[in-house]
Design an enzyme around this catalytic site. Structure first.
Site, mmCIF file in Angstrom:
data_model
loop_
_atom_site.group_PDB
_atom_site.id
_atom_site.type_symbol
_atom_site.label_atom_id
_atom_site.label_comp_id
_atom_site.label_asym_id
_atom_site.label_seq_id
_atom_site.Cartn_x
_atom_site.Cartn_y
_atom_site.Cartn_z
ATOM 1 N N LYS A 183 0.048 -4.777 -6.436
ATOM 2 C CA LYS A 183 0.717 -6.075 -6.460
ATOM 3 C C LYS A 183 1.963 -6.039 -5.587
ATOM 4 O O LYS A 183 2.429 -4.985 -5.185
ATOM 5 C CB LYS A 183 1.063 -6.444 -7.901
ATOM 6 C CG LYS A 183 -0.009 -7.299 -8.549
ATOM 7 C CD LYS A 183 -0.034 -8.694 -7.955
ATOM 8 C CE LYS A 183 -1.337 -9.392 -8.311
ATOM 9 N NZ LYS A 183 -1.560 -10.581 -7.505
ATOM 10 N N ASP B 168 6.391 0.616 -3.301
ATOM 11 C CA ASP B 168 5.793 1.549 -4.250
ATOM 12 C C ASP B 168 5.114 2.626 -3.419
ATOM 13 O O ASP B 168 4.167 2.349 -2.682
ATOM 14 C CB ASP B 168 4.765 0.782 -5.106
ATOM 15 C CG ASP B 168 3.944 1.685 -6.032
ATOM 16 O OD1 ASP B 168 4.062 2.924 -5.929
ATOM 17 O OD2 ASP B 168 3.178 1.141 -6.846
ATOM 18 N N TYR C 270 -7.216 -5.391 -1.853
ATOM 19 C CA TYR C 270 -6.197 -5.101 -2.857
ATOM 20 C C TYR C 270 -5.559 -3.729 -2.655
ATOM 21 O O TYR C 270 -6.252 -2.734 -2.548
ATOM 22 C CB TYR C 270 -6.804 -5.152 -4.260
ATOM 23 C CG TYR C 270 -5.773 -4.876 -5.320
ATOM 24 C CD1 TYR C 270 -4.714 -5.762 -5.507
ATOM 25 C CD2 TYR C 270 -5.820 -3.737 -6.112
ATOM 26 C CE1 TYR C 270 -3.756 -5.533 -6.460
ATOM 27 C CE2 TYR C 270 -4.855 -3.497 -7.075
ATOM 28 C CZ TYR C 270 -3.832 -4.400 -7.245
ATOM 29 O OH TYR C 270 -2.861 -4.166 -8.177
HETATM 30 P P1 13P Z 1 1.506 -1.782 -8.948
HETATM 31 O O1 13P Z 1 1.313 -2.945 -8.006
HETATM 32 O O2 13P Z 1 2.814 -1.884 -9.678
HETATM 33 O O3 13P Z 1 1.322 -0.498 -8.235
HETATM 34 O O4 13P Z 1 0.391 -1.905 -10.084
HETATM 35 C C1 13P Z 1 -0.930 -1.834 -9.691
HETATM 36 C C2 13P Z 1 -1.897 -1.858 -10.814
HETATM 37 O O5 13P Z 1 -3.084 -1.854 -10.557
HETATM 38 C C3 13P Z 1 -1.454 -1.923 -12.214
HETATM 39 O O6 13P Z 1 -2.523 -1.920 -13.107
HETATM 40 MG MG MG Z 2 1.802 1.370 -8.249
HETATM 41 MG MG MG Z 3 4.714 -1.888 -8.890
#
Ligand code: 13P
Ligand code: MG
Ligand code: MG
Ligand code: 13P
Length: 364
Positions: free
Chosen positions: A233, A13, A230
């Site tokens: 994800k 991402d 963090y």
């Molecule tokens: P992603 O990991 O898909 O970027 O999503 C992060 C997030 O905080 C969604 O609320």
């Molecule tokens: Mg994202």
């Molecule tokens: Mg994502």
């Protein structure tokens, strides 16, 4: 002599439209152009570019084996270039998953997710690439168990002589960074003790027991462990080989007819149901979710990727999608309460240390 083919799926991402919903077309174009030129230069045989939510997915075939520096460098350079474009467009979270500045030989541990397998192409070789958004690598434990160890899911385990011996699960303990191989069905109960804990133990690979042939592989990168904080994800990918001694395509898809619970969703800090969707619906919005998974089916032909077939684009999965929405309502109604919100140790976001600091003298 016949040469092995390597199937590499590398994802990241590097910026999203809008918030964390979707990859911008311009970013996909960069990946496409770059992979086309890699094809011309014979670095890769074939490729397919897509997105699962805000994650760019590079699906590549080549003859360079797993962990090839050249292939990883290619993916890294695409993600770098796409990051530049994302910055220009001020997309959200530009460069989110690129945790290091310079490439150092292997993309693993640098942020992007990687799943690769090398094998001799069969007379006909169907594979399915699963790609998920708003969840983490533990999301594959449940379906892999169902596909390769549960005879109520996979009738081939019972009636196909080439699968009847069972499969070997390689499980990674992400805390101690050690792996263990468990032979199934003998070690089923041991296996479940581990992989039921989806935050600590991840199924990394599955092999056919009869001949040790690779059957499935997942990306097991945990961004939060790599970065120490963090950063989004891990939105994992998985490759599964199908038919002729492996589970049939329909057996591989069957676990997704149930909307099981995964962690991820809003801020990577919530439990929620996973929704199998067609490519066109791979852009989560509600509470940044619910988490979703797409499946791209290919037939390999001398390293060429014939396809993809959008495997969840089938009304047979309408009911699980409806179920997902009902379960999503149920979870959402909990608001900030567990089990919707993850437990204190698993949240990717927390204000707890600051709140504790502020209130600690008030505790009597
Ligand atoms: P992603 O990991 O898909 O970027 O999503 C992060 C997030 O905080 C969604 O609320
Ligand atoms: Mg994202
Ligand atoms: Mg994502
Ligand atoms: P076919 O007879 O169409 O090859 O199907 C076999 C099979 O594996 C169905 O799942």
């Amino acid at each position: 002599m016949e040469e092995k083919v390597t199937l590499s799926v590398i994802k990241a991402d590097v910026g999203s439209l809008v918030g964390h919903s979707m990859v911008h077309e311009e970013l996909l174009k960069i990946a496409l152009t770059s992979l086309n030129s890699a094809k011309e230069q014979k670095i890769i045989i074939d490729s397919y570019v897509t997105h699962a939510g805000d994650d760019i997915e590079l699906i590549m075939t080549h003859r360079r084996g797993e962990e090839s520096e050249e292939i990883h460098k290619l993916a890294w350079s695409i993600f770098k270039a796409a990051t530049e474009k994302a910055k220009e467009l001020k997309l959200y979270g530009a460069g989110q998953d690129l945790l290091k500045d310079a490439f150092s030989g292997n993309i693993k541990g640098m942020g992007p997710g990687v799943a690769e397998m090398e094998f001799f192409e069969r007379k006909s070789d169907p594979v399915i690439v699963f790609m998920a958004d708003k969840t983490s690598p533990g999301a594959w434990n449940y379906p892999l168990y169902k596909i390769f160890a549960d005879p109520f899911n996979t009738s081939g385990l019972v009636i196909d002589p080439s699968m009847h011996d069972g499969f070997i699960f390689e499980v990674l303990d992400i805390r101690d960074n050690k792996t263990i191989k468990l032979n199934c069905p003998e070690a089923l109960y041991d296996l479940l003790m581990f992989i039921g804990a989806t935050n600590r133990y991840l199924v990394k690979k599955v092999f056919r027991k009869k001949d040790n042939e690779i059957a499935a592989v997942t990306s097991t990168q945990k961004l939060s462990l790599i970065a120490g904080k963090y950063v989004g994800k891990d939105d994992p990918v998985m490759i599964v080989r199908c038919q002729s001694g492996f589970p049939a395509v329909g057996e591989v898809l069957e676990p997704f007819a149930f909307s099981y619970t995964v962690d991820g969703w809003m801020r990577g800090s919530h439990h929620g149901p996973i929704m199998p969707v067609s490519f066109k619906d791979a852009h989560p919005t509600r509470f940044d979710g619910p988490p979703r998974v797409i499946a791209a089916g290919f037939q390999l032909a001398n390293g060429k990727l014939i396809g993809p077939q959008d495997m969840f684009d089938d009304p047979a999965f309408d009911e699980v999608r409806r179920q997902t929405n009902i379960i999503a309502n149920y979870f959402r109604a909990h608001g900030p309460f567990e089990p919707h919100r993850l437990g204190l140790d698993d949240m990717e976001y927390t204000t707890m240390p600051e709140i504790m600091k502020k209130l600690k003298d008030k505790f009597k």
